[in-house]
Write a protein that holds these residues in place. Structure first.
Motif, short mmCIF file in Angstrom:
data_model
loop_
_atom_site.label_atom_id
_atom_site.label_comp_id
_atom_site.label_asym_id
_atom_site.label_seq_id
_atom_site.Cartn_x
_atom_site.Cartn_y
_atom_site.Cartn_z
N LEU A 1 1.01 -1.17 0.13
CA LEU A 1 -0.03 0.05 0.05
C LEU A 1 0.76 1.21 -0.14
N ASP A 2 2.08 1.10 0.58
CA ASP A 2 3.11 2.42 0.59
C ASP A 2 3.10 2.92 -0.74
N TYR A 3 3.36 2.14 -1.97
CA TYR A 3 3.46 2.81 -3.29
C TYR A 3 2.19 2.49 -3.83
N GLY A 4 1.07 2.25 -3.31
CA GLY A 4 -0.25 2.18 -3.97
C GLY A 4 -0.76 0.82 -4.60
N CYS A 5 0.40 -0.02 -4.79
CA CYS A 5 0.11 -1.48 -5.49
C CYS A 5 -0.37 -1.16 -6.80
N ASN A 6 0.62 -0.58 -7.51
CA ASN A 6 -0.08 0.02 -8.98
C ASN A 6 -1.21 0.67 -8.81
N ILE A 7 -0.74 1.83 -8.41
CA ILE A 7 -1.86 2.84 -8.08
C ILE A 7 -2.34 3.47 -9.48
N ILE A 8 -1.84 3.45 -10.44
CA ILE A 8 -2.14 4.16 -11.84
C ILE A 8 -3.39 3.02 -12.25
N MET A 9 -2.85 1.81 -12.53
CA MET A 9 -3.81 0.94 -13.26
C MET A 9 -4.86 0.73 -11.98
N SER A 10 -4.72 0.39 -10.93
CA SER A 10 -5.80 0.11 -9.91
C SER A 10 -6.85 1.35 -9.84
N THR A 11 -6.35 2.60 -10.08
CA THR A 11 -7.36 3.89 -9.89
C THR A 11 -8.11 3.93 -11.38
N ALA A 12 -7.33 3.29 -12.27
CA ALA A 12 -8.01 3.54 -13.74
C ALA A 12 -9.20 2.58 -13.77
N MET A 13 -9.07 1.32 -13.11
CA MET A 13 -9.91 0.32 -13.09
C MET A 13 -11.23 0.93 -12.16
N PHE A 14 -10.79 1.39 -11.01
CA PHE A 14 -11.67 2.04 -10.28
C PHE A 14 -12.62 2.97 -10.66
N MET A 15 -11.90 3.96 -11.56
CA MET A 15 -12.66 4.80 -12.37
C MET A 15 -13.56 4.40 -13.32
N ILE A 16 -13.29 3.11 -13.73
CA ILE A 16 -14.21 2.79 -14.92
C ILE A 16 -15.55 2.02 -14.34
N MET A 17 -15.08 1.54 -13.07
CA MET A 17 -16.37 0.94 -12.40
C MET A 17 -17.16 1.88 -11.66
N ILE A 18 -16.70 3.02 -11.43
CA ILE A 18 -17.66 4.25 -10.75
C ILE A 18 -18.13 5.45 -11.70
N CYS A 19 -18.06 5.12 -13.13
CA CYS A 19 -18.01 6.38 -13.88
C CYS A 19 -19.54 6.60 -14.10
N LYS A 20 -20.31 5.51 -13.82
CA LYS A 20 -21.87 5.83 -14.12
C LYS A 20 -22.59 6.38 -13.26
N LEU A 21 -21.96 6.88 -12.07
CA LEU A 21 -22.66 7.59 -11.09
C LEU A 21 -23.51 8.83 -11.29
N PRO A 22 -24.48 8.84 -10.88
CA PRO A 22 -25.35 8.47 -9.91
C PRO A 22 -25.84 7.03 -10.51
N MET A 23 -25.79 6.03 -9.60
CA MET A 23 -26.25 4.80 -10.12
C MET A 23 -27.67 4.55 -10.61
N ASP A 24 -27.74 3.66 -11.64
CA ASP A 24 -28.89 2.99 -12.06
C ASP A 24 -30.07 4.09 -12.18
N PRO A 25 -30.24 4.97 -13.11
CA PRO A 25 -31.62 5.75 -13.44
C PRO A 25 -32.73 5.09 -13.28
N ASP A 26 -32.53 3.83 -13.46
CA ASP A 26 -33.98 3.05 -13.63
C ASP A 26 -34.73 3.20 -12.37
N PHE A 27 -34.08 3.05 -11.26
CA PHE A 27 -35.07 3.06 -10.16
C PHE A 27 -34.63 4.22 -9.40
N HIS A 28 -33.55 5.23 -9.45
CA HIS A 28 -33.17 6.19 -8.60
C HIS A 28 -34.29 7.29 -8.37
N ILE A 29 -35.11 7.43 -9.47
CA ILE A 29 -36.18 8.32 -9.40
C ILE A 29 -37.18 7.97 -8.33
N TYR A 30 -37.46 6.42 -8.14
CA TYR A 30 -38.47 6.25 -6.96
C TYR A 30 -37.88 6.28 -5.76
#
Lengths: 264, 280
Positions: free
Chosen positions: B70-99
């Protein structure tokens, strides 16, 4: 097919991909030039050649990782759009599945390959306007350590034009195959972002030797076609690897698209 | 724009909204695929360390091993890139967030989104820690001491140590893990909050582009041409190692992150009032 190729090569994403790669290459090479200016090299003859500035980001920068990303972002995502809008069925009705798959694959390969190659060529053009064109016979600073490599014969003639041409081809083939990988992913996981990023992630794992760690065998580096230390044996091994990858990617795509078109 | 109910929502509405969003996120194909890549990346990083430890015939404590990566981020660039792809659709699922929004209010809905962001960042960090532990199982011992300290006492030169003397003397392994994990999680939170803020403002591309450029700047810009590490690269403040090497006090970096997050939350509080909930 002509229509597909036109759509792949004359679109906003194609232009963005070229511009993005050129800017990224400049982000590496311009600081090098600034550092050279600050280090006081003296007369222009002592500065590196335009060829050196043009190729240095290929070897040391993050450009390598951007090739699969940019190549796949040009037209591979169009497959996802066709699934979402349902236009794939209309296109499928008008011809055979094989014809549709071939046209799409050729368009994606051409669009992806050309965009990354043109990005490199544009960057090389910029440096040929700024720095001295490569002439190792005249300037000692232009001599590059390419002994025993394919590049040694290429960079010494015509201001390095054969080397630019080879790199155009090498980068183009690399981009084309990764664009095809992106296309094969798009048919199984119809998500634009995944289509663009998974090729880059596979490329990264491959270049860091995942096959060695997991299976105990080495594959030629995915950047071998345009990277430093290129010999004929390495070139042949790399071409064979890319050919195998392209065949697998096409087969995966063809199976996926057949399934999608048959069962909608 | 939909007129949302003025009635008082349930006390735990935000938690329920965050749970709904979190489950939609965790079971999406995109998240699963990206997590698989994070797993592969972590395996590559840990196996390199394991090879080194095997060659040296050394062992590391489990907590020490986690801190080391964790000290050097365990490949921080690629891990963050993957994390960014996972969360880029925020706010989640417009199908039900209106309810969800109709049954609470805009404030609770935003709180739910923010909680979900925190859960996502913590989940990926927890996964990273678990994977580091699991992949380094062959070369770790289960004691809570610094193995370097023992080796130095046995006569190993200090410059061979895997973890710096300052860290070993100042913190226990558990404290060190928390200190190393904090900037990474905060960096991820800034990314998620930025993407969410841009999406709420109706500029989804801007948020993703901004974060992508933040990441790309560190691999594309020729840092070798600079005489020292460029301070303006955001990734310089994402890992404990880069923070300590940049001579910026750790506490001020953490404070900077908190201020940035607070600004983003305030901004989102304002824009969520005008956010249009649409059912897609």
């Amino acid at each position: 097919m002509r229509e597909e190729i036109r759509c792949a090569c004359i679109n906003r994403r194609f232009a963005i991909s070229i511009a993005f790669l050129t800017v990224c290459l400049l982000a590496f090479s311009v600081p090098s030039r600034i550092a050279d200016n600050m280090s006081g090299l003296g007369a222009i003859a002592y500065y590196p050649s335009a060829l050196q500035y043009a190729i240095s980001p290929l070897y040391f920068g993050g450009f390598q990782l951007l090739i699969p990303f940019c190549a796949a972002s040009v037209y591979a995502g169009s497959q996802v759009e066709e699934f979402v809008t349902g236009s794939i069925l209309l296109k499928g009705i008008r011809g055979s599945v094989a014809k549709y798959a071939n046209a799409k694959a050729v368009a994606v390969v051409l669009g992806g390959g050309l965009s990354v190659s043109l990005g490199f060529i544009l960057h090389a053009l910029v440096w040929n306007l700024i720095a001295l064109p490569c002439d190792p016979a005249l300037y000692e600073a232009h001599v590059l350590p390419f002994e025993g490599q394919i590049y040694d014969a290429l960079y010494r003639v015509l201001h390095g034009l054969p080397m630019y041409a080879y790199l155009f081809l090498g980068i183009g083939i690399t981009g084309a195959v990764w664009a095809l990988v992106g296309l094969s992913i798009s048919v199984w996981i119809p998500d634009q972002l995944i289509t663009m990023t998974i090729p880059a992630a596979i490329y990264y794992l491959w270049s860091y030797g995942i096959t060695t760690v997991l299976f105990g065998f080495d594959l030629p580096s995915p950047s071998a076609l345009f990277n430093d230390g290129l010999t004929f044996s390495r070139l042949a091994a790399s071409l064979v690897t890319y050919a195998v990858l392209a065949v697998i990617a096409y087969a995966v795509y063809a199976i996926g698209i057949r399934r999608r078109l048959k069962y909608a | 724009m939909h007129k949302l109910s003025d009635r008082r929502p349930h006390t735990f509405a935000a938690f329920k909204i965050s749970y709904a969003n979190y489950s939609a996120w965790i079971f999406s194909a995109r998240t699963i695929l990206c997590l698989a890549f994070v797993m592969a990346l972590t395996y590559m990083e840990v196996s390199a360390t394991q090879n080194m430890l095997t060659q040296m015939q050394w062992k590391m404590g489990a907590l020490e091993s986690i801190f080391y990566h964790l000290d050097y981020g365990c490949n921080i660039i690629m891990s963050t890139a993957m994390f960014m792809i996972m969360i880029c659709k925020l706010p989640m699922d417009p199908d039900f967030h209106i309810y969800l929004a109709i049954r609470s209010n805009r404030r609770k809905w935003l709180a739910g989104q923010l909680l979900c962001c925190i859960e996502m960042a913590l989940f990926v960090m927890a996964l990273l820690i678990t994977l580091i532990c699991a992949f380094s199982i062959g070369s770790i011992t289960f004691d809570g001491k610094w193995s370097d300290t023992t080796r130095v006492l046995d006569g190993m030169p200090e410059n061979f140590a895997l973890i710096s003397k300052e860290v070993r003397e100042a913190y226990s392994p558990l404290q060190a893990i928390l200190i190393a994990a904090a900037p990474i999680v905060l960096f991820w939170l800034v990314i998620t909050f930025t993407i969410l803020a841009c999406n709420l403002s109706g500029l989804p591309t801007v948020g993703v582009l901004l974060c992508a450029l933040t990441l790309l700047s560190s691999i594309v810009v020729n840092t070798m041409a600079f005489s020292s590490d460029p301070r303006w690269l955001p990734l310089q403040y994402a890992t404990f190692k880069s923070i300590t090497s940049s001579n910026v006090p750790y506490a001020s970096v953490i404070a900077g992150y908190i201020v940035l997050l607070a600004v983003l939350v305030i901004y989102m509080e304002i824009v969520v009032k005008k956010y249009e909930f649409t059912k897609q």
